[in-house]
Design a protein around this motif. Structure first.
Motif, PDB file in Angstrom:
ATOM      1  N   ARG A   1       0.835  -1.219   0.000  1.00 25.29           N
ATOM      2  CA  ARG A   1       0.000   0.000   0.000  1.00 25.29           C
ATOM      3  C   ARG A   1       0.861   1.257   0.000  1.00 25.29           C
ATOM      4  O   ARG A   1       0.584   2.223  -0.725  1.00 25.29           O
ATOM      5  N   ALA A   2       1.932   1.241   0.802  1.00 25.95           N
ATOM      6  CA  ALA A   2       2.825   2.405   0.839  1.00 25.95           C
ATOM      7  C   ALA A   2       3.447   2.629  -0.532  1.00 25.95           C
ATOM      8  O   ALA A   2       3.567   3.778  -0.985  1.00 25.95           O
ATOM      9  N   ASN A   3       3.832   1.572  -1.196  1.00 24.36           N
ATOM     10  CA  ASN A   3       4.422   1.684  -2.529  1.00 24.36           C
ATOM     11  C   ASN A   3       3.407   2.248  -3.531  1.00 24.36           C
ATOM     12  O   ASN A   3       3.729   3.139  -4.321  1.00 24.36           O
ATOM     13  N   GLN A   4       2.180   1.727  -3.480  1.00 23.11           N
ATOM     14  CA  GLN A   4       1.139   2.229  -4.385  1.00 23.11           C
ATOM     15  C   GLN A   4       0.892   3.714  -4.159  1.00 23.11           C
ATOM     16  O   GLN A   4       0.823   4.499  -5.114  1.00 23.11           O
ATOM     17  N   ASP A   5       0.742   4.081  -2.887  1.00 22.23           N
ATOM     18  CA  ASP A   5       0.435   5.479  -2.569  1.00 22.23           C
ATOM     19  C   ASP A   5       1.611   6.398  -2.902  1.00 22.23           C
ATOM     20  O   ASP A   5       1.415   7.536  -3.333  1.00 22.23           O
ATOM     21  N   HIS A   6       2.825   5.918  -2.728  1.00 23.68           N
ATOM     22  CA  HIS A   6       3.993   6.720  -3.075  1.00 23.68           C
ATOM     23  C   HIS A   6       4.044   6.946  -4.580  1.00 23.68           C
ATOM     24  O   HIS A   6       4.307   8.057  -5.043  1.00 23.68           O
ATOM     25  N   ARG A   7       3.789   5.903  -5.353  1.00 22.71           N
ATOM     26  CA  ARG A   7       3.795   6.044  -6.823  1.00 22.71           C
ATOM     27  C   ARG A   7       2.682   6.978  -7.302  1.00 22.71           C
ATOM     28  O   ARG A   7       2.837   7.652  -8.318  1.00 22.71           O
ATOM     29  N   ALA A   8       1.570   6.985  -6.560  1.00 25.65           N
ATOM     30  CA  ALA A   8       0.450   7.851  -6.947  1.00 25.65           C
ATOM     31  C   ALA A   8       0.636   9.280  -6.443  1.00 25.65           C
ATOM     32  O   ALA A   8      -0.199  10.151  -6.715  1.00 25.65           O
ATOM     33  N   GLY A   9       1.703   9.524  -5.683  1.00 28.50           N
ATOM     34  CA  GLY A   9       1.966  10.867  -5.169  1.00 28.50           C
ATOM     35  C   GLY A   9       1.169  11.200  -3.924  1.00 28.50           C
ATOM     36  O   GLY A   9       1.106  12.365  -3.517  1.00 28.50           O
ATOM     37  N   LEU A  10       0.560  10.210  -3.281  1.00 20.88           N
ATOM     38  CA  LEU A  10      -0.242  10.454  -2.089  1.00 20.88           C
ATOM     39  C   LEU A  10       0.593  10.443  -0.803  1.00 20.88           C
ATOM     40  O   LEU A  10       0.134  10.905   0.236  1.00 20.88           O
ATOM     41  N   VAL A  11       1.817   9.912  -0.881  1.00 25.40           N
ATOM     42  CA  VAL A  11       2.706   9.824   0.277  1.00 25.40           C
ATOM     43  C   VAL A  11       4.023  10.478  -0.102  1.00 25.40           C
ATOM     44  O   VAL A  11       4.571  10.206  -1.181  1.00 25.40           O
ATOM     45  N   SER A  12       4.518  11.329   0.798  1.00 31.05           N
ATOM     46  CA  SER A  12       5.786  12.016   0.507  1.00 31.05           C
ATOM     47  C   SER A  12       6.947  11.031   0.550  1.00 31.05           C
ATOM     48  O   SER A  12       6.846   9.937   1.107  1.00 31.05           O
ATOM     49  N   GLU A  13       8.066  11.472  -0.032  1.00 35.43           N
ATOM     50  CA  GLU A  13       9.273  10.639  -0.059  1.00 35.43           C
ATOM     51  C   GLU A  13       9.737  10.317   1.352  1.00 35.43           C
ATOM     52  O   GLU A  13      10.116   9.183   1.648  1.00 35.43           O
ATOM     53  N   SER A  14       9.693  11.292   2.258  1.00 35.55           N
ATOM     54  CA  SER A  14      10.172  11.067   3.628  1.00 35.55           C
ATOM     55  C   SER A  14       9.246  10.105   4.388  1.00 35.55           C
ATOM     56  O   SER A  14       9.718   9.256   5.147  1.00 35.55           O
TER      57      SER A  14
END
Length: 133
Positions: free
Chosen positions: A98-111
């Motif tokens: 889920r973290a990977n999906q949300d990161h790729r979608a721009g919903l979770v910051s890099e940090s």
């Protein structure tokens, strides 16, 4: 003569094909898998023995020319720990996905993404350390 005939009449007649094995014949095959490196060692030893693989296996195992070291069976606490670790590992995998999906979608910051992965890695390290204990 009737006794001889009645004993054989209880069996189904062979209607062709390969003759049936004697009752004391071989049972179904025993098979096992080996990694390629171990398979090469096995093949070398079988070839050096001058026996077939089946004969070699029988010589080793049935004539007790091996030394088997039994693994210790896990106690109830170890079984429970493995059960819980399996469940936790499944949840950790879902979180990572889920973290990977949300990161790729721009919903979770890099940090935030890096922090989640660091925490999951630390949990994994702690779980492995506990298993090794």
């Amino acid at each position: 003569m009737d006794n001889e005939h009645s004993a054989s009449s209880t069996k189904t007649p062979n209607k062709g094909g390969r003759p049936r094995k004697h009752e004391d014949g071989l049972a179904p095959a025993v098979s096992f898998r080996l990694p390629k490196a171990e398979r090469a060692i096995w093949d070398e030893k079988v070839a050096a023995s001058g026996l077939t693989a089946s004969e070699f296996f029988r010589e080793l195992v049935l004539k007790n020319r091996t030394q088997v070291v039994a693994r210790a069976r896990p106690n109830a606490d170890a079984k429970r720990m493995l059960y819980l670790f399996n469940k936790a590992s499944n949840n950790m995998n879902q979180l990572a996905h889920r973290a990977n999906q949300d990161h790729r979608a721009g919903l979770v910051s890099e940090s935030t993404y890096a922090g989640i992965l660091a925490e999951l890695s630390e949990l994994r390290r702690l779980m492995l350390a506990d298993i090794e204990r």
